[in-house]
Design an enzyme around this catalytic site. Structure first.
Site, PDB file in Angstrom:
ATOM      1  N   SER A  15       0.852  -1.183   0.000  1.00  0.00           N
ATOM      2  CA  SER A  15       0.000   0.000   0.000  1.00  0.00           C
ATOM      3  C   SER A  15       0.888   1.233   0.000  1.00  0.00           C
ATOM      4  CB  SER A  15      -0.883   0.004   1.259  1.00  0.00           C
ATOM      5  OG  SER A  15      -1.506   1.264   1.437  1.00  0.00           O
ATOM      6  N   TYR A  27      -2.661  -0.937  10.512  1.00  0.00           N
ATOM      7  CA  TYR A  27      -2.544  -1.199   9.079  1.00  0.00           C
ATOM      8  C   TYR A  27      -1.210  -0.671   8.548  1.00  0.00           C
ATOM      9  CZ  TYR A  27      -3.757  -1.095   4.087  1.00  0.00           C
ATOM     10  OH  TYR A  27      -3.774  -1.270   2.729  1.00  0.00           O
TER      11      TYR A  27
END
Length: 265
Positions: free
Chosen positions: A153, A166
């Site tokens: 990401s 995350y």
């Protein structure tokens, strides 16, 4: 570019980016393993889409790619190992591992629970670690090279307030990839990260239905649009191919320029 004769496992591929990756790899001629945790109807949809590809792939002559679905929770190491074993048992081998499955939990840092932290890290990092380990053991036993592509990401680099667990998981994936590039290079195994930005997938349904938030996000993206699963999938297919044999230990951002232009509103 062809992946004919290759077998790829894509974790978390019942929808969204994972589904797009499965379809792109199948279009290039690979046989594919579709993994899902709790969305069997999505896995079946992915399977049917692979079957429908037929001669519509990117090759002059393309046989029908074979697909197989396997249920497994990537947060459970025993199930991760069984997923790899079942995939090998069905197709006889694995050549490509795409670590796509991932989850996120929204909460201010001071409210994050241990259960939510464990859920995110178990799927996004622990599951990736042991899926990759089991895959590498298979390649070593069969004395073959292989390709590992992690779906990371932009948040392996970009702070994301209220999603600290995350970000920790994606930051860990970044170092995991760099370290294994060194450790696995002599075995002919490459490993790279593909780091999406804002991609139009079911996980972003709430955002897509909020014009104000969507508009603010689009102002941060120089290309002026959300990405599509195929934007990510095309790069994954390249990294899985022999065209990328000399590429390892790198992160490739698929974000329309978001990373270098982002500002918190």
């Amino acid at each position: 570019m062809t992946l004919k004769g290759k077998v790829a496992l894509v974790t978390g591929s019942s929808q969204g980016i994972g589904q797009g990756i499965v379809l792109r790899l199948a279009q290039a001629g690979a046989d594919v393993v579709i993994n899902y945790r709790s969305h069997p109807e999505g896995a079946e949809e992915t399977l049917e889409k692979v079957k429908a590809i037929g001669g519509k792939c990117y090759l002059a002559e393309c046989p029908q790619s074979q697909a197989y679905t396997v249920q497994a929770d990537l947060g459970n190491v025993d199930m991760v190992r069984e997923l790899i074993a079942e995939s090998i048992g069905h197709f006889g081998k694995l050549d490509i591992l795409v670590n796509n499955a991932g989850i996120e939990k929204h909460a201010p840092f001071w409210d994050v629970t241990e259960a939510d932290y464990d859920a995110v890290l178990n799927v996004n990092l622990k599951g990736v670690f042991f899926a990759t380990q089991t895959f590498v053991q298979h390649l070593m036993e069969t004395k073959r090279p292989g390709k590992i592509i992690n779906i990371s990401s932009v948040h392996e680099d970009l702070p994301f307030p209220n999603f600290t667990a995350y970000c920790v998981s994606k930051g860990g994936m970044k170092m995991f990839t760099r370290n294994l590039a060194v450790e696995l290079g002599a075995l002919g195994i490459t490993i790279n990260n593909v780091a999406p930005g804002a991609i139009e997938t079911p996980i972003n349904t709430k955002l897509l239905n909020d014009p104000e938030k969507l508009g603010a996000l689009l102002k941060n993206i120089p290309l002026g649009r959300l990405g599509q699963p195929q934007d990510v999938a095309s790069l994954v297919a390249f990294l899985a191919s022999s065209n990328a044999d000399y590429i390892t230990g790198s992160t490739f951002f698929v974000d329309g320029g978001l990373l270098w232009n982002y500002q918190e509103q």
